[in-house]
Design a protein around this motif. Structure first.
Motif, PDB file in Angstrom:
ATOM      1  N   LEU A 166      46.921  67.442  -4.943  1.00 39.57           N
ATOM      2  CA  LEU A 166      46.291  66.210  -5.433  1.00 39.57           C
ATOM      3  C   LEU A 166      44.807  66.203  -5.080  1.00 39.57           C
ATOM      4  N   ILE A 167      44.491  66.548  -3.842  1.00 39.75           N
ATOM      5  CA  ILE A 167      43.094  66.588  -3.394  1.00 39.75           C
ATOM      6  C   ILE A 167      42.287  67.539  -4.268  1.00 39.75           C
ATOM      7  N   LEU A 238      45.077  70.014  14.160  1.00 46.26           N
ATOM      8  CA  LEU A 238      43.820  69.698  13.478  1.00 46.26           C
ATOM      9  C   LEU A 238      43.941  69.900  11.973  1.00 46.26           C
ATOM     10  N   PHE A 239      44.697  70.931  11.613  1.00 45.96           N
ATOM     11  CA  PHE A 239      44.894  71.254  10.205  1.00 45.96           C
ATOM     12  C   PHE A 239      45.582  70.099   9.473  1.00 45.96           C
ATOM     13  N   PHE A 244      45.619  65.270   5.880  1.00 45.52           N
ATOM     14  CA  PHE A 244      45.947  63.867   5.628  1.00 45.52           C
ATOM     15  C   PHE A 244      44.691  63.007   5.557  1.00 45.52           C
ATOM     16  N   ALA A 245      43.626  63.406   6.263  1.00 46.72           N
ATOM     17  CA  ALA A 245      42.356  62.688   6.162  1.00 46.72           C
ATOM     18  C   ALA A 245      41.777  62.874   4.757  1.00 46.72           C
ATOM     19  N   MET A 246      41.822  64.106   4.245  1.00 47.76           N
ATOM     20  CA  MET A 246      41.338  64.372   2.885  1.00 47.76           C
ATOM     21  C   MET A 246      42.226  63.692   1.850  1.00 47.76           C
ATOM     22  N   TYR A 247      43.512  63.602   2.157  1.00 43.92           N
ATOM     23  CA  TYR A 247      44.456  62.916   1.280  1.00 43.92           C
ATOM     24  C   TYR A 247      44.056  61.447   1.152  1.00 43.92           C
ATOM     25  N   GLY A 248      43.792  60.819   2.294  1.00 39.34           N
ATOM     26  CA  GLY A 248      43.354  59.426   2.283  1.00 39.34           C
ATOM     27  C   GLY A 248      42.033  59.251   1.565  1.00 39.34           C
ATOM     28  N   PHE A 249      41.114  60.192   1.787  1.00 37.19           N
ATOM     29  CA  PHE A 249      39.817  60.135   1.123  1.00 37.19           C
ATOM     30  C   PHE A 249      39.970  60.256  -0.393  1.00 37.19           C
TER      31      PHE A 249
END
Length: 298
Positions: A166-167, A238-239, A244-249
């Motif tokens: 998705l990202i 960290l990975f 998940f941070a990029m997913y939220g972004f």
């Protein structure tokens, strides 16, 4: 497990289908034809198989380069001659043996199937098209993973790999649409220069946006594949945090683009007006087929 099961296959499809439904819902102004989106999803799924073949071919070549520095134990584990060799092998395999192949194949399908499509007229459309292609690919990959590996790691794969696709789709679609809008503005500017209506070319050529529509997804996908192969609890933590941070972004980006969606021709006209304030806007209306309000005429 290595057999076909309708139950497992349908469950494995759910994450990709759910995300496609979300993206479709976010297309607020003008919904894309269901037939077109279904075709993109199915073609994305079919794309998984030639991509898998190409990846195996390239990965075999990369393994050949490192053959003298790699050995295998009786249980099949890989042993590297040094930490540097391990990092370089996994780096090349992730970025050039897998990520590059996937991104190029997805982009080519996106380009060939949508660039000249009459429905590709809003800025959010490129994101929708790209995500459907990318999630179609993710769906096929997830089904294969579930059938081959069973339930043990299926949930983790669904929560990491499918969101990563998705990202990649959101990043590719965003820059792809901006490239198309800049391309239109650039072509019109060059036409007006030839007619003597404009003195010089001030809009940068869209090649930079085209490059970004490939480079950004390539880096994201390569990072995901590379980090996932490193045997380190800290790096793994960290990975997954980064994914998940990029997913939220990506969700934030989708909301922002959806809320500010506008017709591509209107965006192209805005670019031309900014770069050539001395030109009567009606010149751009004539070339773009826009009305005085900047909307595309029917």
């Amino acid at each position: 497990m290595n057999y076909f099961s309708w139950d497992i296959s349908l469950i494995a499809l759910l994450p990709a289908v759910a995300l496609c439904a979300f993206i479709y819902y976010k297309d607020k102004i003008e919904k894309e034809p269901i037939g077109l989106l279904l075709a993109l999803f199915l073609m994305g799924a079919e794309l998984f198989f030639p991509t898998l073949w190409a990846e195996r071919l390239i990965l075999g070549g990369i393994d050949g380069i490192f053959a003298a520095s790699i050995s295998h134990t009786v249980d099949g584990s890989v042993v590297y001659s040094s930490a540097f060799t391990m990092v370089m092998h996994k780096l090349l395999s992730a970025f050039f043996g897998a990520a590059l192949v996937e991104v190029v194949f997805k982009w080519l399908l996106l380009f060939l199937a949508t660039t000249k499509n009459k429905n590709f007229n809003y800025l959010f459309d490129g994101v929708v098209y790209s995500v459907f292609v990318s999630l179609g690919f993710a769906a096929a990959e997830n089904v294969r993973f579930a059938l081959v590996n069973g339930w043990d790691t299926f949930v983790l794969h669904s929560l990491s790999s499918v969101p990563c696709h998705l990202i990649v789709g959101v990043a590719m679609g965003y820059f792809y649409t901006i490239w198309n809008a800049y391309r239109k503005a650039n072509l019109i500017e060059e036409k007006c220069i030839a007619l003597g209506e404009v003195k010089e070319n001030t809009i940068r050529r869209p090649i930079g946006r085209l490059f970004m529509s490939l480079a950004v997804p390539f880096v994201i996908s390569g990072f995901y594949l590379f980090a996932g192969t490193l045997d380190s609890p800290l790096i793994s933590t960290l990975f997954y945090f980064a994914i998940f941070a990029m997913y939220g972004f990506s969700f934030i980006t989708v909301d922002r683009i959806s809320a500010k969606d506008k017709k591509q021709n209107k965006f192209s006209k805005m670019l031309l007006c900014q770069k050539h304030p001395e030109i009567d806007p009606s010149v751009w209306d004539k070339e773009l087929g826009t009305s005085d309000e900047g909307e595309v005429t029917k």
